[in-house]
Design a protein around this motif. Structure first.
Motif, PDB file in Angstrom:
ATOM      1  N   UNK A  47     105.669  -9.236  24.434  1.00  0.00           N
ATOM      2  CA  UNK A  47     105.687  -8.785  25.827  1.00  0.00           C
ATOM      3  C   UNK A  47     105.682  -7.261  25.925  1.00  0.00           C
ATOM      4  N   UNK A  48     105.450  -6.777  27.157  1.00  0.00           N
ATOM      5  CA  UNK A  48     105.457  -5.332  27.436  1.00  0.00           C
ATOM      6  C   UNK A  48     104.423  -4.561  26.622  1.00  0.00           C
ATOM      7  N   UNK A  49     103.300  -5.177  26.347  1.00  0.00           N
ATOM      8  CA  UNK A  49     102.247  -4.484  25.600  1.00  0.00           C
ATOM      9  C   UNK A  49     101.447  -3.643  26.602  1.00  0.00           C
ATOM     10  N   UNK A  50     101.438  -2.310  26.447  1.00  0.00           N
ATOM     11  CA  UNK A  50     100.740  -1.479  27.434  1.00  0.00           C
ATOM     12  C   UNK A  50      99.276  -1.915  27.577  1.00  0.00           C
ATOM     13  N   UNK A  51      98.799  -1.920  28.831  1.00  0.00           N
ATOM     14  CA  UNK A  51      97.421  -2.324  29.117  1.00  0.00           C
ATOM     15  C   UNK A  51      96.420  -1.494  28.314  1.00  0.00           C
ATOM     16  N   UNK A  52      96.797  -0.217  28.089  1.00  0.00           N
ATOM     17  CA  UNK A  52      95.878   0.713  27.422  1.00  0.00           C
ATOM     18  C   UNK A  52      95.831   0.498  25.903  1.00  0.00           C
ATOM     19  N   UNK A  53      96.754  -0.327  25.392  1.00  0.00           N
ATOM     20  CA  UNK A  53      96.847  -0.463  23.932  1.00  0.00           C
ATOM     21  C   UNK A  53      95.799  -1.452  23.414  1.00  0.00           C
ATOM     22  N   UNK A  54      95.009  -0.980  22.453  1.00  0.00           N
ATOM     23  CA  UNK A  54      94.014  -1.879  21.855  1.00  0.00           C
ATOM     24  C   UNK A  54      94.692  -2.594  20.689  1.00  0.00           C
ATOM     25  N   UNK A  55      94.676  -3.945  20.764  1.00  0.00           N
ATOM     26  CA  UNK A  55      95.347  -4.704  19.695  1.00  0.00           C
ATOM     27  C   UNK A  55      94.631  -4.492  18.370  1.00  0.00           C
ATOM     28  N   UNK A  56      95.405  -4.281  17.282  1.00  0.00           N
ATOM     29  CA  UNK A  56      94.763  -4.163  15.974  1.00  0.00           C
ATOM     30  C   UNK A  56      93.999  -5.444  15.619  1.00  0.00           C
ATOM     31  N   UNK A  57      93.009  -5.271  14.757  1.00  0.00           N
ATOM     32  CA  UNK A  57      92.118  -6.364  14.364  1.00  0.00           C
ATOM     33  C   UNK A  57      92.873  -7.647  13.971  1.00  0.00           C
ATOM     34  N   UNK A  58      93.954  -7.494  13.179  1.00  0.00           N
ATOM     35  CA  UNK A  58      94.619  -8.692  12.649  1.00  0.00           C
ATOM     36  C   UNK A  58      95.391  -9.466  13.719  1.00  0.00           C
ATOM     37  N   UNK A  59      95.530  -8.879  14.930  1.00  0.00           N
ATOM     38  CA  UNK A  59      96.242  -9.592  15.993  1.00  0.00           C
ATOM     39  C   UNK A  59      95.290 -10.147  17.044  1.00  0.00           C
ATOM     40  N   UNK A  60      93.998  -9.901  16.830  1.00  0.00           N
ATOM     41  CA  UNK A  60      93.036 -10.408  17.805  1.00  0.00           C
ATOM     42  C   UNK A  60      92.709 -11.846  17.447  1.00  0.00           C
ATOM     43  N   UNK A  61      92.788 -12.711  18.422  1.00  0.00           N
ATOM     44  CA  UNK A  61      92.463 -14.130  18.252  1.00  0.00           C
ATOM     45  C   UNK A  61      93.209 -14.794  17.108  1.00  0.00           C
ATOM     46  N   UNK A  62      94.507 -14.593  17.076  1.00  0.00           N
ATOM     47  CA  UNK A  62      95.286 -15.304  16.060  1.00  0.00           C
ATOM     48  C   UNK A  62      96.057 -16.442  16.736  1.00  0.00           C
ATOM     49  N   UNK A  63      96.028 -17.600  16.107  1.00  0.00           N
ATOM     50  CA  UNK A  63      96.719 -18.767  16.651  1.00  0.00           C
ATOM     51  C   UNK A  63      98.196 -18.476  16.828  1.00  0.00           C
ATOM     52  N   UNK A  64      98.734 -18.862  17.974  1.00  0.00           N
ATOM     53  CA  UNK A  64     100.185 -18.772  18.158  1.00  0.00           C
ATOM     54  C   UNK A  64     100.650 -17.460  18.743  1.00  0.00           C
ATOM     55  N   UNK A  65      99.746 -16.513  18.996  1.00  0.00           N
ATOM     56  CA  UNK A  65     100.186 -15.241  19.590  1.00  0.00           C
ATOM     57  C   UNK A  65      99.785 -15.182  21.062  1.00  0.00           C
ATOM     58  N   UNK A  66     100.766 -14.994  21.926  1.00  0.00           N
ATOM     59  CA  UNK A  66     100.515 -14.821  23.352  1.00  0.00           C
ATOM     60  C   UNK A  66     100.918 -13.398  23.705  1.00  0.00           C
ATOM     61  N   UNK A  67      99.985 -12.647  24.245  1.00  0.00           N
ATOM     62  CA  UNK A  67     100.262 -11.240  24.553  1.00  0.00           C
ATOM     63  C   UNK A  67     100.410 -11.071  26.054  1.00  0.00           C
ATOM     64  N   UNK A  68     101.430 -10.341  26.476  1.00  0.00           N
ATOM     65  CA  UNK A  68     101.742 -10.135  27.889  1.00  0.00           C
ATOM     66  C   UNK A  68     101.913  -8.650  28.165  1.00  0.00           C
TER      67      UNK A  68
END
Ligand code: SAM
Length: 211
Positions: A46-67
């Protein structure tokens, strides 16, 4: 960013408290997502800034919900079901807390030595707090231990740990980690995949800075 829907079962929330998302955190979050997914738990970052680009290893990983929203907004109606894992809490987490709480909240901050008590940023929101014993853990270890206590019903003091391990960087050097880790079945400490390489890379960089 994926939408998060509330599910039945335990939810583990890491409130990201840093403006950036360092490689160290990305390895920890990747491990938390993988382990939560494998054990039927939910993981919400949670609380992930809108401007923050997720690192490659966190993009489309099962079980991760980003808010982008913070814990207070997401669970405004369920405050009494949230337990903050807090190194300064007066009571240790117990298996029975699994009957009281549905949501377990952690500070998404890097460990430091001596600890700077940045968990206080979450404490002031007024959640009930529980400690995981007296030694500082990495965030992924804290989530792992909480899951073992509330899902597998193992008391916190019965979990095998390795404290302040000395890691061999190369033939001549080692570095001591100021944290507590869970000891795996192979007798070695559990840490995220890729973390040892990162520690070696960081310590070599540190040496270069000194030269
Ligand atoms: C790396 S720790 C951060 C500790 C940090 N030095 C601080 O300033 O609070 C990240 C998170 O793991 C959890 N944690 C780590 N060790 C813990 C312990 N012994 N008891 C309870 N929670 C712990 C807390 O939620 C904490 O915010």
């Amino acid at each position: 960013m994926a939408n998060f829907n509330t599910h039945a079962g335990k939810t583990f929330v890491v409130e990201h408290l840093d403006p950036e998302l360092e490689e160290w955190s990305s390895l920890e979050y990747h491990t938390i997502a993988t382990e939560c997914h494998a054990t039927g738990a939910q993981f919400l970052l949670s609380s992930v800034p809108r401007s923050l680009k997720l690192p490659q290893n966190l993009q489309q990983i099962n079980g991760l919900h980003v808010e982008t929203r913070g814990i207070e907004e997401i669970y405004a109606e369920k405050k009494d079901k949230v337990c903050l894992l807090d190194p300064a809490a007066s009571k240790d987490l117990s298996p029975e807390d699994g009957d009281t709480f549905d949501i377990f909240l952690f500070g998404g901050i890097l460990g430091d030595d001596p600890p700077r008590d940045r968990t206080s940023e979450l404490r002031k929101k007024g959640y009930q707090g529980r400690r995981l014993g007296p030694v500082q853990m990495t965030t992924d270890t804290a989530v792992r231990v909480t899951r073992i206590v509330v899902q597998d019903r193992v008391p916190v003091e019965k979990i095998p740990y390795i404290d302040h391990p000395e890691l061999q960087i190369n033939k001549n050097e080692s570095t001591q980690m100021p944290f507590r880790y869970v000891k795996g079945e192979d007798g070695r400490l559990i840490m995220p995949e890729g973390m040892m390489d990162l520690i070696i890379k960081d310590s070599e960089k540190g040496l270069d800075d000194l030269l």
